[in-house]
Design an enzyme around this catalytic site. Structure first.
Site, short mmCIF file in Angstrom:
data_model
loop_
_atom_site.label_atom_id
_atom_site.label_comp_id
_atom_site.label_asym_id
_atom_site.label_seq_id
_atom_site.Cartn_x
_atom_site.Cartn_y
_atom_site.Cartn_z
N THR A 121 -6.77 -1.44 -9.59
CA THR A 121 -7.93 -2.27 -9.25
C THR A 121 -9.15 -1.37 -9.13
O THR A 121 -9.16 -0.44 -8.32
CB THR A 121 -7.67 -3.01 -7.92
OG1 THR A 121 -6.49 -3.77 -8.10
CG2 THR A 121 -8.81 -3.92 -7.56
N ARG A 155 2.12 -9.91 -6.17
CA ARG A 155 2.21 -9.92 -4.70
C ARG A 155 3.44 -9.14 -4.29
O ARG A 155 4.53 -9.36 -4.85
CB ARG A 155 2.36 -11.37 -4.19
CG ARG A 155 1.14 -12.23 -4.44
CD ARG A 155 1.50 -13.68 -4.32
NE ARG A 155 2.54 -14.04 -5.27
CZ ARG A 155 3.25 -15.17 -5.25
NH1 ARG A 155 3.04 -16.05 -4.30
NH2 ARG A 155 4.17 -15.42 -6.17
N GLU A 156 3.27 -8.24 -3.34
CA GLU A 156 4.43 -7.47 -2.89
C GLU A 156 5.47 -8.44 -2.34
O GLU A 156 5.15 -9.41 -1.67
CB GLU A 156 4.00 -6.47 -1.80
CG GLU A 156 3.16 -5.36 -2.39
CD GLU A 156 2.92 -4.22 -1.42
OE1 GLU A 156 3.77 -3.94 -0.57
OE2 GLU A 156 1.85 -3.60 -1.54
N ALA A 271 -2.87 -19.59 9.54
CA ALA A 271 -3.58 -18.84 10.57
C ALA A 271 -2.60 -17.90 11.27
O ALA A 271 -1.40 -18.12 11.25
CB ALA A 271 -4.17 -19.82 11.57
N GLY A 276 -3.36 -8.05 5.87
CA GLY A 276 -3.28 -6.60 5.80
C GLY A 276 -2.81 -6.21 4.42
O GLY A 276 -2.99 -6.96 3.46
N CYS A 279 -4.06 -4.19 -0.56
CA CYS A 279 -4.95 -4.81 -1.55
C CYS A 279 -6.09 -5.59 -0.92
O CYS A 279 -7.26 -5.24 -1.10
CB CYS A 279 -4.15 -5.71 -2.47
SG CYS A 279 -3.14 -4.74 -3.58
N LYS A 282 -8.76 -3.61 1.22
CA LYS A 282 -9.48 -2.59 0.44
C LYS A 282 -10.33 -3.24 -0.66
O LYS A 282 -11.45 -2.81 -0.93
CB LYS A 282 -8.44 -1.62 -0.10
CG LYS A 282 -8.56 -1.17 -1.52
CD LYS A 282 -7.47 -0.19 -1.88
CE LYS A 282 -6.57 -0.67 -2.99
NZ LYS A 282 -7.07 -0.71 -4.31
N LYS A 339 3.65 -7.85 5.59
CA LYS A 339 4.13 -9.22 5.32
C LYS A 339 5.63 -9.12 5.05
O LYS A 339 6.15 -8.01 4.88
CB LYS A 339 3.38 -9.83 4.14
CG LYS A 339 3.66 -9.21 2.80
CD LYS A 339 3.00 -10.05 1.71
CE LYS A 339 3.54 -9.68 0.36
NZ LYS A 339 2.94 -10.44 -0.71
C1 UDX Z 1 -2.43 -9.56 -2.82
C2 UDX Z 1 -2.71 -10.71 -3.82
O1 UDX Z 1 -2.10 -11.91 -3.33
C3 UDX Z 1 -2.18 -10.34 -5.20
O2 UDX Z 1 -2.52 -11.35 -6.14
C4 UDX Z 1 -2.80 -9.01 -5.61
O3 UDX Z 1 -2.28 -8.59 -6.86
C5 UDX Z 1 -2.54 -7.94 -4.58
O4 UDX Z 1 -3.01 -8.37 -3.32
P1 UDX Z 1 -0.31 -8.69 -1.45
O5 UDX Z 1 -1.16 -7.57 -0.95
O6 UDX Z 1 1.07 -8.39 -1.90
O7 UDX Z 1 -1.03 -9.44 -2.68
O8 UDX Z 1 -0.20 -9.73 -0.25
P2 UDX Z 1 -0.52 -11.28 -0.02
O9 UDX Z 1 0.69 -12.09 -0.26
O10 UDX Z 1 -1.74 -11.67 -0.74
O11 UDX Z 1 -0.79 -11.27 1.55
C6 UDX Z 1 -1.86 -10.48 2.09
C7 UDX Z 1 -1.92 -10.59 3.58
O12 UDX Z 1 -2.43 -11.86 3.95
C8 UDX Z 1 -0.60 -10.44 4.33
O13 UDX Z 1 -0.84 -9.59 5.44
C9 UDX Z 1 -0.26 -11.83 4.79
O14 UDX Z 1 0.52 -11.84 5.96
C10 UDX Z 1 -1.64 -12.41 5.01
N1 UDX Z 1 -1.71 -13.87 4.88
C11 UDX Z 1 -1.40 -14.49 3.71
C12 UDX Z 1 -2.15 -14.63 5.96
O15 UDX Z 1 -2.46 -14.10 7.04
N2 UDX Z 1 -2.26 -15.99 5.81
C13 UDX Z 1 -1.95 -16.61 4.65
O16 UDX Z 1 -2.10 -17.83 4.59
C14 UDX Z 1 -1.52 -15.84 3.57
#
Ligand code: UDX
Length: 460
Positions: A121, A155-156, A271, A276, A279, A282, A339
């Site tokens: 990215t 997504r991880e 909520a 965190g 991705c 940052k 997560k």
């Molecule tokens: C993210 C993007 O979703 C993905 O498309 C990109 O390629 C990389 O960044 P990722 O970092 O794996 O993916 O995590 P994601 O599933 O997006 O969750 C990010 C954070 O948001 C987590 O800490 C999760 O707990 C939090 N989250 C997610 C919430 O607090 N509420 C939600 O409704 C969804």
């Protein structure tokens, strides 16, 4: 096709292994010798469901090889994916030194024309800089380089499924040959011509992948724009939760109804403790920085960040209010990863919470299904216990910080009987307040009425 993948972090590994699974010959490299040794030994340095199967199959079919020598990976490749890290600098700007360094190595090792694809990215205009760098570093060889941008949306925790069944494949190109090569690379994915390791016996029907061809500048913007919008949705839900708390409403009910509008959608409106990972935080920072540099006021995103950081304070306030004195209290922590389904703790809100509890001198015992080893490296001296029931034993409070399915399925009656004080803070709104109350817990979550055994829930 012969492909090189530079950088065996999360994105590089999922990309390399999955492209090998679709029939390409992939050589992946990394400048960390330990990482390469682990991979050569057939082990994965990250926890990602399904990736081990993909890696083993592709290696056994001799389509996937790892090397510590970047030149070895690049030399015979037709296309090279750059998947190195772009961590944030103190200013919030992305650090592109690893990309610059890789450009030098690619130029030095290439004796034939290559397509160089940015997968990391990166901020807008990196493609221009990368092309310029490749041509400057390779000026004595006369080799030409094409540059393309191909952002990933993995997504991880579900990265393997995301790679094989993407909503969209975005390719930012500046010539037809680059587009042709990228279409060839992704042809097996677009035509479903691979053995899907995620869905057995067959993949769900009816999913359509859009193949979007854009300019490089648009492709570079798309990833930041997507992740910033996801962060915005989460922060919106979190402020909504604050309002629900004040008004006695239930944020889950509100977001469920709001999300049923297809223009809004239900996802990323949960909520809780906030977002965190490596991705979202940052990318939002980098996007803010980019907008500022271009003189565009995107202060809305600063607010998103601010709201997200405040979640930790808000949880701490709830803890202080219920415990009165935090010092010397025995606190059990369930969940350390940012997560579920990952061992990644980078920018994990849970780690921040633990540090705050440490600074208030609580006696902490923490658990996570897979992230304990990583957490140990950033929280030296902390007590980690794998068994959640043991974490609960004798605790004055239990904090649920990552929404692992395992925690939802715990025997909460047993936990109730193990705790010194049956007090639970569910920072991810995982459990039902009604169920927790019926067991006898004092239970706090975000944006939903607090309950305690003495205070009946009004079911309307
Ligand atoms: C993210 C993007 O979703 C993905 O498309 C990109 O390629 C990389 O960044 P990722 O970092 O794996 O993916 O995590 P994601 O599933 O997006 O969750 C990010 C954070 O948001 C987590 O800490 C999760 O707990 C939090 N989250 C997610 C919430 O607090 N509420 C939600 O409704 C969804």
């Amino acid at each position: 096709m012969r492909l090189a993948v530079i950088g065996c972090g999360y994105v590089g590994l999922v990309t390399g292994c999955c492209l090998a699974e679709t029939g390409h010959d992939v050589v992946a490299t990394d400048n960390d010798p330990n990482r390469i040794a682990t991979l050569k030994a057939g082990r994965l340095p990250i926890h990602e469901p399904g990736l081990d199967v993909v890696m083993q199959r592709a290696s056994a079919a001799s389509r996937l090889r790892f090397t510590g020598d970047c030149a070895d990976a690049v030399r015979n490749a037709d296309a090279i994916f750059i998947c190195v890290g772009t961590p944030p600098l103190e200013s919030g700007e992305a650090d592109l030194s690893a990309i610059d360094n890789v450009a030098k190595q690619i130029a030095a090792a290439s004796s034939s024309s290559k397509l160089v694809i940015e997968k990391s990215t990166v901020p807008a205009r990196t493609g221009d800089q990368l092309r310029r760098a490749l041509n400057v570093y390779g000026r004595s060889t006369g080799v030409t380089f094409r540059v393309a941008s191909n952002p990933e949306f993995l997504r991880e925790g579900t990265g393997v499924g995301d790679f094989f069944h993407p909503d969209r494949i975005v390719v930012g190109v500046e010539d037809e040959e680059s587009e042709r090569l990228l279409r060839e690379i992704y042809k097996p994915i677009l035509e479903g011509d691979f053995c899907c390791p995620v869905h057995q016996p067959g993949c769900p029907e009816g999913r359509v992948t859009s193949f979007l061809v854009t300019t490089i500048a648009s492709a570079e913007l798309i990833k930041h724009a997507s992740n910033s919008f996801l962060g915005l949705k989460i922060s919106y839900a979190n402020v909504l939760a604050d309002l629900c708390e004040k008004l006695g409403a239930n944020v889950d009910e509100v977001t469920q109804a709001v999300g049923l509008d297809p223009r809004i959608g239900r996802q990323f409106l949960s909520a809780g403790l906030g977002f965190g990972g490596f991705c979202l935080p940052k990318d939002i920072q980098a996007f803010i920085h980019l907008a500022e540099r271009e003189g565009v006021d995107f202060s809305m995103l600063k607010e998103v960040e601010k709201i997200n950081k405040r979640r930790i304070d808000q949880l701490m306030e709830k803890v202080r209010e219920a415990l009165w004195v935090v010092k010397d209290k025995k606190i059990g922590v369930l969940g350390l990863a940012f997560k579920p389904d990952t061992d990644d703790i980078r920018f994990a809100p849970a780690i921040d919470v633990v540090r705050r509890l440490q600074s208030e001198r609580a006696v902490i015992r923490a658990s996570d299904p897979v992230a304990i080893e990583r957490a140990r490296t950033v929280l030296p001296g902390m007590t980690f216990i794998q068994d959640p029931y043991e974490v609960a034993r004798g605790a004055d409070a239990l904090l649920l910080l990552t929404e692992w399915k395992e925690y939802r399925e715990l025997d909460w009656r047993l936990i109730y009987s193990e705790m010194a004080r049956p007090l639970v803070f569910d920072a991810r709104n995982m459990l039902s307040p009604k169920d927790m109350q019926s067991i006898g817990f004092e239970y706090h979550s975000f944006g939903r009425p607090d309950v305690s055994a003495a205070m009946p829930v009004l079911v309307g």
